[in-house]
Design an enzyme around this catalytic site. Structure first.
Site, mmCIF file in Angstrom:
data_model
loop_
_atom_site.group_PDB
_atom_site.id
_atom_site.type_symbol
_atom_site.label_atom_id
_atom_site.label_comp_id
_atom_site.label_asym_id
_atom_site.label_seq_id
_atom_site.Cartn_x
_atom_site.Cartn_y
_atom_site.Cartn_z
ATOM 1 N N MET A 17 0.852 -1.191 0.000
ATOM 2 C CA MET A 17 0.000 0.000 0.000
ATOM 3 C C MET A 17 0.882 1.235 0.000
ATOM 4 S SD MET A 17 -2.998 -1.085 2.712
ATOM 5 C CE MET A 17 -1.842 -1.781 3.915
ATOM 6 N N CYS A 100 -2.907 -1.543 -9.052
ATOM 7 C CA CYS A 100 -3.204 -0.239 -8.480
ATOM 8 C C CYS A 100 -4.190 0.517 -9.365
ATOM 9 C CB CYS A 100 -1.937 0.587 -8.312
ATOM 10 S SG CYS A 100 -2.242 2.191 -7.533
ATOM 11 N N ARG A 225 -6.150 -2.800 3.919
ATOM 12 C CA ARG A 225 -6.754 -1.734 4.726
ATOM 13 C C ARG A 225 -7.152 -2.186 6.130
ATOM 14 N NH1 ARG A 225 -11.350 0.210 0.860
ATOM 15 N NH2 ARG A 225 -11.216 -1.984 0.221
#
Length: 352
Positions: A17, A100, A225
């Site tokens: 990330m 991405c 996340r």
């Protein structure tokens, strides 16, 4: 889970990330149960290789093996050169970013934009695998859009090119991070290829991890996340997979100490000015859903020094500890996590 010569300690991987999985965060997640962590993506653009940001992202000092570096770009030779350079600097596994969805990445025909040109996908896979003598992995999405899903075709190309493992996010580029991830495509890909397949997308609890592994048949899961502000999710998942039982929430004292240690690592890694500002989003994630978290964050964002910031965090968690021994999450109508939390997760990060 085996990738080339590397036997991982479990089936839990930290998703790459941008703006999140720096060296301090990767090391913390590995300590708390992750079997592998992938770096922030490093550009294949040679003009940017010596910038402070790229050099910092390529810093793996003290990190537990295997060292996995993700590279991003759209031109086969540039990606091959980037792979070689990062291996020279200590990378033990190279990961290619074809997932991405960020505009600034797709606008230069990189990330998930590559899924619109499968001929170039093939050239990239072949060039990078041939360029280095370490395992090469691939992270991608189910396709550019829901109408045209390319996951099966890309997976077979990856297998033929010698890719060592494939991580598949259960969304298209068009989906970004909206809606729910779907796992039917991941299941189909796992049935179609013999290389290890890693399931990614919306895995945010031990129970969900078990369901996804069982349904897809994936060799491992990748978590992004859900680990922001909760890096101990990896040990929670592993305990559940091993025993079928749910761990008690961590103690406030443990998370206070863990968070202060994380802040110290960020301050040391980035320096006073940047360290203070980069730490804000991590503090926001750690405190999301905790009692008084929103009011605390509004004051914390105003602090301009690492010393003030660290003191404020310590005092906040000390107050939480006075109310109970273990972390307890509450629902607050105003607790929407504001500019330094979810905004970063949605706008900058490329993992889920």
């Amino acid at each position: 889970m085996q990738i080339g010569p590397y036997q991982l300690k479990n089936r839990l991987i930290v998703a790459p990330m941008a703006g999140v999985t720096d060296r301090p965060f990767r090391m913390l997640c590995k300590r708390l149960g992750a079997g592998m962590a992938v770096s922030e993506m490093i550009t294949a653009n040679k003009a940017l290789w010596t910038t402070p940001k790229t050099l910092r992202r390529a810093n793996h000092e003290g990190e537990v093996e295997p060292i996995v570096v993700q590279i991003a770009g759209g031109e086969p030779q540039m990606l091959a050169d980037a792979a070689r350079l990062n291996v020279e600097h200590g990378a033990q596994i190279i990961d290619i970013n074809m997932g991405c969805p960020a505009k600034k990445v797709c606008n230069v025909a990189a990330g998930s934009a590559l899924l619109r040109d499968l001929d170039n996908v093939g050239r990239i896979l072949e060039a990078v695998v041939k360029a280095v003598d370490v395992p090469v992995t691939l992270k991608t999405r189910t396709g550019w859009s829901r109408e045209v899903k390319t996951a099966l075709a890309v997976a077979k190309m990856a297998e033929d090119a010698g890719i060592a493992a494939l991580a598949l996010h259960g969304r298209t580029r068009e989906d970004m991070y909206r809606g729910d991830a779907e796992y039917d495509t991941i299941r189909s890909v796992k049935q179609a290829v013999s290389i290890p397949v890693v399931a990614n997308g919306d895995i945010d609890s031990p129970e969900k991890a078990r369901r996804v592994l069982d349904y897809t048949g994936a060799d491992a899961i990748m978590i992004g996340r859900a680990a922001q502000g909760r890096p101990w999710i990896f040990r929670e998942i592993q305990h559940y997979l091993d025993t079928g039982e749910t761990l008690l929430p961590p103690t406030v004292d443990e998370i206070r100490a863990l968070m202060l240690e994380h802040l110290d690592e960020l301050y040391g890694f980035y320096g006073e000015y940047s360290g203070c500002r980069i730490a804000r989003k991590h503090i926001a994630w750690y405190t999301k859903g905790l009692a008084g978290g929103n009011a605390f964050r509004q004051q914390m964002y105003k602090l301009e020094s690492t010393g003030e910031q660290r003191l404020a965090v310590g005092e906040y968690f000390s107050r939480l500890g006075d109310a109970g021994d273990r972390l307890s999450y509450v629902v607050e109508d105003e607790d929407k996590l504001d500019r330094d939390g979810d905004a970063v997760a949605e706008g900058e990060a490329c993992g889920a």
